[in-house]
Design an enzyme around this catalytic site. Structure first.
Site, short mmCIF file in Angstrom:
data_model
loop_
_atom_site.label_atom_id
_atom_site.label_comp_id
_atom_site.label_asym_id
_atom_site.label_seq_id
_atom_site.Cartn_x
_atom_site.Cartn_y
_atom_site.Cartn_z
N ASP A 227 -0.12 -22.56 -14.74
CA ASP A 227 -0.20 -21.50 -13.73
C ASP A 227 -0.73 -20.25 -14.41
OD1 ASP A 227 0.60 -20.41 -10.96
OD2 ASP A 227 1.58 -19.02 -12.35
N GLU A 323 -5.13 -25.20 -11.22
CA GLU A 323 -5.38 -24.76 -9.85
C GLU A 323 -6.86 -24.51 -9.64
OE1 GLU A 323 -1.76 -22.24 -8.20
OE2 GLU A 323 -2.45 -21.45 -10.10
N CYS A 377 9.53 -25.00 -3.39
CA CYS A 377 10.69 -25.07 -4.27
C CYS A 377 10.54 -26.27 -5.19
CB CYS A 377 11.97 -25.17 -3.46
SG CYS A 377 13.46 -25.36 -4.49
N CYS A 380 13.93 -28.84 -4.37
CA CYS A 380 14.11 -29.64 -3.16
C CYS A 380 12.82 -29.86 -2.39
CB CYS A 380 15.14 -29.00 -2.25
SG CYS A 380 14.66 -27.38 -1.60
N CYS A 396 15.32 -20.08 -3.24
CA CYS A 396 15.21 -21.10 -2.20
C CYS A 396 16.36 -20.95 -1.21
CB CYS A 396 15.20 -22.50 -2.82
SG CYS A 396 15.04 -23.83 -1.60
N CYS A 399 18.22 -25.00 -1.10
CA CYS A 399 19.10 -25.47 -2.19
C CYS A 399 19.60 -24.32 -3.05
CB CYS A 399 18.37 -26.48 -3.06
SG CYS A 399 16.95 -25.80 -3.95
N ASP A 406 6.48 -17.75 -11.52
CA ASP A 406 5.45 -18.46 -12.27
C ASP A 406 5.97 -19.78 -12.83
OD1 ASP A 406 3.75 -16.36 -11.72
OD2 ASP A 406 4.18 -15.32 -13.61
#
Length: 485
Positions: A227, A323, A377, A380, A396, A399, A406
């Site tokens: 990332d 990405e 997330c 989950c 989140c 969860c 990042d």
């Protein structure tokens, strides 16, 4: 023109060395590069003359079949026409024999490629922005470059000199043993050489066909998700759960104080003025060289850091997930453009592409541009509808996972490698993964268009219905969570 294809087991690789020419050799280098620019301008004028002639004849009402014929811009046609014109044209007749024929071929080949790009762009066969008609190159702004494909092109046995056509033997700043050893062993063959003046120095780049077997990696069964960011250059999370952080050194920001001081010195000197014909003073040239030296140092430091990062990644992991960033669009943000350009997102992607495919047995996967790596997330699989850039911690609601933004994105990219099983190399093209419904705006990191606040008849992107707004504002869960294996 047919593209060169290397032999099986061979790759085309460039070896670049800094030259150390004397005064006479530097004059010859500039003469060859100037000849390439002159040939390019001649080709643009020669082909463009028929276009302007046809436009003038059309304004007179001349029929289509009686108009002046188009002049071809293929490389063989340009070479044939230039060889006939160079003996009689006053622009070349007195001095064209001083340079190698490869210098003129360089300019003609560049002109042929420029006209091909223009024609393909006009027909819609070329990606990217529309390309206009080729324009003349300025003597003051054009980059000095020349390519040699025939003649004596070799690296001398001592490892400290190179030989180029019509230029002779030129000393280099650094040893050429990394190419010389391969040539002497028969595992490399020099195809061409390109001389270029950049960052205040002369460089020669040898394009060679090199025998290269894919090298093994240290951890072939481990996938890593990268990332990229501004505050932190890269956050790398692998499939084992380990997270590494690469700091952004910010070479340009560190040198801005020296650049401001050097720029003020340049502004106080008597510089060139094309309107009045004023020539720069010696003090201006000296100050400008000092300012350019700061720019060159920043570029060299950035290039060295990016090469070390990408080489280490390609040599360690068996799968690399990156990405598909819209860097050109990100640079339109006036608040972040300088830092994004200094980080070099596009250069990291380019280096990883060829280092993973040609040097190491590494698979590279490119995540879809609209994949919500930051909004998903990593525990989950729930996807947030909105996650502004100023929120640096991911929380989140499903969860109750609390993790750095990042780090969460890097973990999602690493987990994405398990779903890319089709072998296309693009994580968004998975055939086996079940389709997931996407609510408007939930999976998009940026929007190309700005929606209107009020609805208009017959226009998309107006006001949304109440049930659509409710669906967008609450989180949703993916049909199948991407988990680390």
């Amino acid at each position: 023109m047919k593209k060169f294809q290397p032999q099986p087991g061979f790759v085309v690789q460039a070896f670049r060395f800094a030259l150390d020419p004397n005064a006479a050799q530097e004059h010859a280098l500039r003469s060859h590069c100037g000849a390439a620019r002159t040939a390019y301008n001649w080709a643009v004028g020669w082909v463009g003359a028929s276009w302007w002639q046809r436009r003038a004849e059309e304004s007179y009402g001349i029929a289509e079949e009686q108009l002046t014929q188009w002049r071809p811009w293929s490389l063989p046609s340009l070479r044939k026409a230039f060889n006939e014109a160079k003996h009689t044209d006053w622009r070349f007749a007195a001095w064209w024999e001083e340079n190698s024929k490869e210098a003129y071929s360089t300019g003609l080949a560049n002109a042929a490629a420029a006209f091909d790009n223009y024609a393909k762009s006009k027909r819609g066969q070329r990606k990217g922005k529309r390309v206009g008609m080729p324009r003349f190159k300025s003597k003051r702004k054009a980059r000095l470059s020349c390519r040699f494909t025939t003649g004596t092109i070799r690296v001398e046995a001592g490892g400290r000199h190179v030989t180029l056509p019509r230029l002779g033997t030129i000393r280099v700043h650094e040893p050429t043993v990394k190419l010389l050893d391969r040539v002497q062993a028969g595992t490399a063959r020099i195809l061409s050489a390109t001389v270029r003046h950049e960052r205040g120095r002369w460089f020669v780049s040898f394009q060679a066909e090199v025998k290269r077997d894919p090298e093994g990696v240290a951890r072939p069964d481990v996938a890593v998700g990268i990332d990229l960011g501004v505050k932190t250059l890269a956050v790398m999370a692998d499939s084992t759960g380990e997270i590494r952080t690469v700091a952004n050194t910010g070479h340009y920001d560190a040198a801005r104080k020296r650049l401001r001081r050097a720029s003020r010195t340049v502004s106080r000197r008597q510089g060139p003025d094309r309107r009045t014909g004023q020539q720069p003073s010696k003090r201006w040239e000296k100050a400008n060289a000092a300012r350019n030296k700061v720019h060159h140092r920043v570029a060299n430091l950035r290039e060295d850091a990016l090469h070390k990062l990408t080489t280490a990644v390609a040599a360690e992991y068996g799968t690399v997930v990156v990405e598909d960033l819209n860097v050109a669009g990100m640079l339109r943000n006036r608040r972040l453009a300088r830092r994004i350009a200094d980080a070099g997102f596009g250069e990291i992607r380019r280096q990883l592409d060829y280092k993973t495919s040609q040097r190491h047995a590494t698979r590279i996967i490119v995540a879809d541009r609209w994949y919500p790596s930051s909004k998903t997330c990593s525990g989950c699989g729930a996807v947030k509808a909105k996650l502004p850039l100023h929120i640096r911690t991911y929380e989140c609601d499903a969860c109750h996972l609390v993790i750095d933004r990042d780090d969460n994105a890097a973990l999602n990219l690493a987990a994405l490698a398990a779903a890319a099983v089709t072998g296309t190399g693009v994580a968004g093209d998975q055939d086996t993964a079940p389709a997931v419904s996407k609510s408007r705006g939930a999976d998009q990191k940026t929007r190309a268009t700005r929606f209107r606040r009020t609805a208009e008849a017959g226009r998309a992107g107006g006001a949304t219905l109440p049930h659509q707004r409710q669906t967008e504002t609450r989180d949703r869960t993916q049909a199948e969570a991407l988990l680390l294996w």
